[in-house]
Design a protein around this motif. Structure first.
Motif, PDB file in Angstrom:
ATOM      1  N   CYS A  15       5.494  -3.830   4.791  1.00  0.00           N
ATOM      2  CA  CYS A  15       6.730  -3.050   4.769  1.00  0.00           C
ATOM      3  C   CYS A  15       6.625  -1.770   5.592  1.00  0.00           C
ATOM      4  CB  CYS A  15       7.151  -2.738   3.333  1.00  0.00           C
ATOM      5  SG  CYS A  15       6.099  -1.556   2.505  1.00  0.00           S
ATOM      6  N   GLY A  16       5.414  -1.401   6.010  1.00  0.00           N
ATOM      7  CA  GLY A  16       5.263  -0.235   6.867  1.00  0.00           C
ATOM      8  C   GLY A  16       5.241   1.094   6.134  1.00  0.00           C
ATOM      9  N   HIS A  17       5.408   1.098   4.829  1.00  0.00           N
ATOM     10  CA  HIS A  17       5.385   2.339   4.066  1.00  0.00           C
ATOM     11  C   HIS A  17       3.964   2.684   3.635  1.00  0.00           C
ATOM     12  CE1 HIS A  17       9.701   1.430   3.159  1.00  0.00           C
ATOM     13  NE2 HIS A  17       9.761   2.703   3.453  1.00  0.00           N
ATOM     14  N   ASN A  18       3.725   3.948   3.463  1.00  0.00           N
ATOM     15  CA  ASN A  18       2.499   4.399   2.818  1.00  0.00           C
ATOM     16  C   ASN A  18       2.846   4.591   1.348  1.00  0.00           C
ATOM     17  OD1 ASN A  18       0.300   5.665   1.771  1.00  0.00           O
ATOM     18  ND2 ASN A  18       0.060   7.128   3.435  1.00  0.00           N
ATOM     19  N   HIS A  19       2.544   3.605   0.527  1.00  0.00           N
ATOM     20  CA  HIS A  19       2.953   3.629  -0.869  1.00  0.00           C
ATOM     21  C   HIS A  19       2.345   4.788  -1.643  1.00  0.00           C
ATOM     22  CE1 HIS A  19       5.072  -0.162  -0.584  1.00  0.00           C
ATOM     23  NE2 HIS A  19       4.049  -0.623   0.115  1.00  0.00           N
ATOM     24  N   ASP A  20       1.214   5.322  -1.204  1.00  0.00           N
ATOM     25  CA  ASP A  20       0.582   6.438  -1.898  1.00  0.00           C
ATOM     26  C   ASP A  20       1.403   7.720  -1.783  1.00  0.00           C
ATOM     27  OD1 ASP A  20      -1.568   4.858  -2.657  1.00  0.00           O
ATOM     28  OD2 ASP A  20      -2.702   5.344  -0.850  1.00  0.00           O
ATOM     29  N   ASP A  21       2.173   7.860  -0.704  1.00  0.00           N
ATOM     30  CA  ASP A  21       2.920   9.094  -0.459  1.00  0.00           C
ATOM     31  C   ASP A  21       4.333   9.059  -1.012  1.00  0.00           C
ATOM     32  OD1 ASP A  21       0.721  10.080   0.843  1.00  0.00           O
ATOM     33  OD2 ASP A  21       1.444   9.528   2.837  1.00  0.00           O
ATOM     34  N   GLU A  22       4.793   7.936  -1.515  1.00  0.00           N
ATOM     35  CA  GLU A  22       6.165   7.812  -1.970  1.00  0.00           C
ATOM     36  C   GLU A  22       6.305   8.296  -3.405  1.00  0.00           C
ATOM     37  OE1 GLU A  22       7.544   3.840  -1.413  1.00  0.00           O
ATOM     38  OE2 GLU A  22       7.187   3.911   0.737  1.00  0.00           O
ATOM     39  N   MET A  23       7.426   8.910  -3.696  1.00  0.00           N
ATOM     40  CA  MET A  23       7.733   9.348  -5.046  1.00  0.00           C
ATOM     41  C   MET A  23       8.880   8.497  -5.573  1.00  0.00           C
ATOM     42  SD  MET A  23       5.573  11.694  -5.672  1.00  0.00           S
ATOM     43  CE  MET A  23       6.207  12.428  -7.139  1.00  0.00           C
ATOM     44  N   VAL A  24       8.628   7.210  -5.731  1.00  0.00           N
ATOM     45  CA  VAL A  24       9.633   6.259  -6.178  1.00  0.00           C
ATOM     46  C   VAL A  24       9.179   5.706  -7.519  1.00  0.00           C
ATOM     47  CG1 VAL A  24      10.774   4.073  -5.648  1.00  0.00           C
ATOM     48  CG2 VAL A  24      10.175   5.646  -3.798  1.00  0.00           C
ATOM     49  N   GLU A  25      10.120   5.590  -8.451  1.00  0.00           N
ATOM     50  CA  GLU A  25       9.788   5.002  -9.742  1.00  0.00           C
ATOM     51  C   GLU A  25      10.030   3.510  -9.693  1.00  0.00           C
ATOM     52  OE1 GLU A  25      11.011   6.615 -13.454  1.00  0.00           O
ATOM     53  OE2 GLU A  25      11.116   8.624 -12.609  1.00  0.00           O
ATOM     54  N   TYR A  26       9.085   2.748 -10.206  1.00  0.00           N
ATOM     55  CA  TYR A  26       9.183   1.304 -10.266  1.00  0.00           C
ATOM     56  C   TYR A  26       8.984   0.848 -11.705  1.00  0.00           C
ATOM     57  CZ  TYR A  26       8.468   1.207  -5.185  1.00  0.00           C
ATOM     58  OH  TYR A  26       8.582   1.380  -3.830  1.00  0.00           O
ATOM     59  N   ASP A  27       9.610  -0.274 -12.050  1.00  0.00           N
ATOM     60  CA  ASP A  27       9.247  -0.936 -13.298  1.00  0.00           C
ATOM     61  C   ASP A  27       7.822  -1.437 -13.114  1.00  0.00           C
ATOM     62  OD1 ASP A  27      11.762  -0.583 -14.458  1.00  0.00           O
ATOM     63  OD2 ASP A  27      12.514  -2.472 -13.664  1.00  0.00           O
ATOM     64  N   VAL A  43       6.722  -3.374  -9.845  1.00  0.00           N
ATOM     65  CA  VAL A  43       7.595  -4.455  -9.380  1.00  0.00           C
ATOM     66  C   VAL A  43       8.284  -3.954  -8.109  1.00  0.00           C
ATOM     67  CG1 VAL A  43       9.569  -5.922  -9.909  1.00  0.00           C
ATOM     68  CG2 VAL A  43       7.943  -5.302 -11.725  1.00  0.00           C
ATOM     69  N   LEU A  44       7.870  -4.497  -6.954  1.00  0.00           N
ATOM     70  CA  LEU A  44       8.459  -4.090  -5.682  1.00  0.00           C
ATOM     71  C   LEU A  44       9.764  -4.800  -5.400  1.00  0.00           C
ATOM     72  CD1 LEU A  44       5.486  -3.918  -3.148  1.00  0.00           C
ATOM     73  CD2 LEU A  44       6.591  -2.065  -4.392  1.00  0.00           C
ATOM     74  N   ASP A  45       9.852  -6.075  -5.777  1.00  0.00           N
ATOM     75  CA  ASP A  45      11.044  -6.844  -5.452  1.00  0.00           C
ATOM     76  C   ASP A  45      11.142  -8.039  -6.381  1.00  0.00           C
ATOM     77  OD1 ASP A  45      13.363  -7.592  -4.133  1.00  0.00           O
ATOM     78  OD2 ASP A  45      12.406  -7.927  -2.202  1.00  0.00           O
ATOM     79  N   LEU A  46      12.352  -8.466  -6.618  1.00  0.00           N
ATOM     80  CA  LEU A  46      12.651  -9.671  -7.378  1.00  0.00           C
ATOM     81  C   LEU A  46      13.826 -10.307  -6.657  1.00  0.00           C
ATOM     82  CD1 LEU A  46      12.142 -11.362  -9.984  1.00  0.00           C
ATOM     83  CD2 LEU A  46      13.850  -9.930 -11.088  1.00  0.00           C
ATOM     84  N   ILE A  55       8.848 -12.840  -7.677  1.00  0.00           N
ATOM     85  CA  ILE A  55       8.591 -11.433  -7.939  1.00  0.00           C
ATOM     86  C   ILE A  55       7.425 -10.975  -7.062  1.00  0.00           C
ATOM     87  CG2 ILE A  55       7.007 -11.893  -9.864  1.00  0.00           C
ATOM     88  CD1 ILE A  55       8.328  -9.431 -11.279  1.00  0.00           C
ATOM     89  N   VAL A  56       7.533  -9.756  -6.553  1.00  0.00           N
ATOM     90  CA  VAL A  56       6.492  -9.161  -5.715  1.00  0.00           C
ATOM     91  C   VAL A  56       5.947  -7.952  -6.463  1.00  0.00           C
ATOM     92  CG1 VAL A  56       5.948  -8.146  -3.475  1.00  0.00           C
ATOM     93  CG2 VAL A  56       7.707  -9.929  -3.644  1.00  0.00           C
ATOM     94  N   LEU A  57       4.637  -7.959  -6.701  1.00  0.00           N
ATOM     95  CA  LEU A  57       3.981  -6.921  -7.487  1.00  0.00           C
ATOM     96  C   LEU A  57       2.951  -6.175  -6.641  1.00  0.00           C
ATOM     97  CD1 LEU A  57       3.275  -9.059 -10.688  1.00  0.00           C
ATOM     98  CD2 LEU A  57       5.216  -7.521 -10.279  1.00  0.00           C
ATOM     99  N   LEU A  58       2.927  -4.869  -6.796  1.00  0.00           N
ATOM    100  CA  LEU A  58       1.963  -4.022  -6.100  1.00  0.00           C
ATOM    101  C   LEU A  58       0.976  -3.473  -7.124  1.00  0.00           C
ATOM    102  CD1 LEU A  58       1.156  -2.453  -3.462  1.00  0.00           C
ATOM    103  CD2 LEU A  58       2.575  -0.594  -4.350  1.00  0.00           C
TER     104      LEU A  58
END
Length: 110
Positions: A15-27, A43-46, A55-58
């Motif tokens: 996805c090209g994102h740096n997931h460590d730097d994001e401030m996004v809430e996920y289930d 849960v990244l995507d369903l 389902i895509v899990l990180l």
């Protein structure tokens, strides 16, 4: 909810994102593998593809390579669900492609 699995399938997020730097809430969900190791995952995507939900899990711990787990998702009664391993390589490739397309579309929207 903990789910038992006999193996895990991983593909690169792409996805090209740096997931460590994001401030996004996920289930999140906790999954338990056959060897009794556990992993808390966001849960990244369903999404649905060809009549089946996926389902895509990180994994949230020790994921320097930013790999994701992708499973068939089956919703049951009382908010229960099951995750099934995708054993067919063609199916897994199609699901990975769909996830990457969806991630690219999300990036374009930002």
């Amino acid at each position: 909810m903990d789910e038992k699995h006999n193996q895990d399938h991983e593909c690169e997020c792409g996805c090209g994102h740096n997931h460590d730097d994001e401030m996004v809430e996920y289930d999140t969900v906790n999954i338990t593998f056959e060897d009794d190791t556990e992993s808390e995952c966001a849960v990244l995507d369903l999404f649905e593809l060809n009549g089946q939900e996926y389902i895509v899990l990180l994994p949230l711990e020790d994921n320097e390579e930013e790999l994701v787990y992708i499973y068939r998702y089956n919703e049951g009664e009382n908010d229960e669900f099951s995750l099934d391993i995708i054993e067919d390589e063609d199916e897994l490739n199609a699901v990975c492609d769909m996830f990457e397309e969806r991630a690219d579309a999300d990036m374009d929207e930002e």
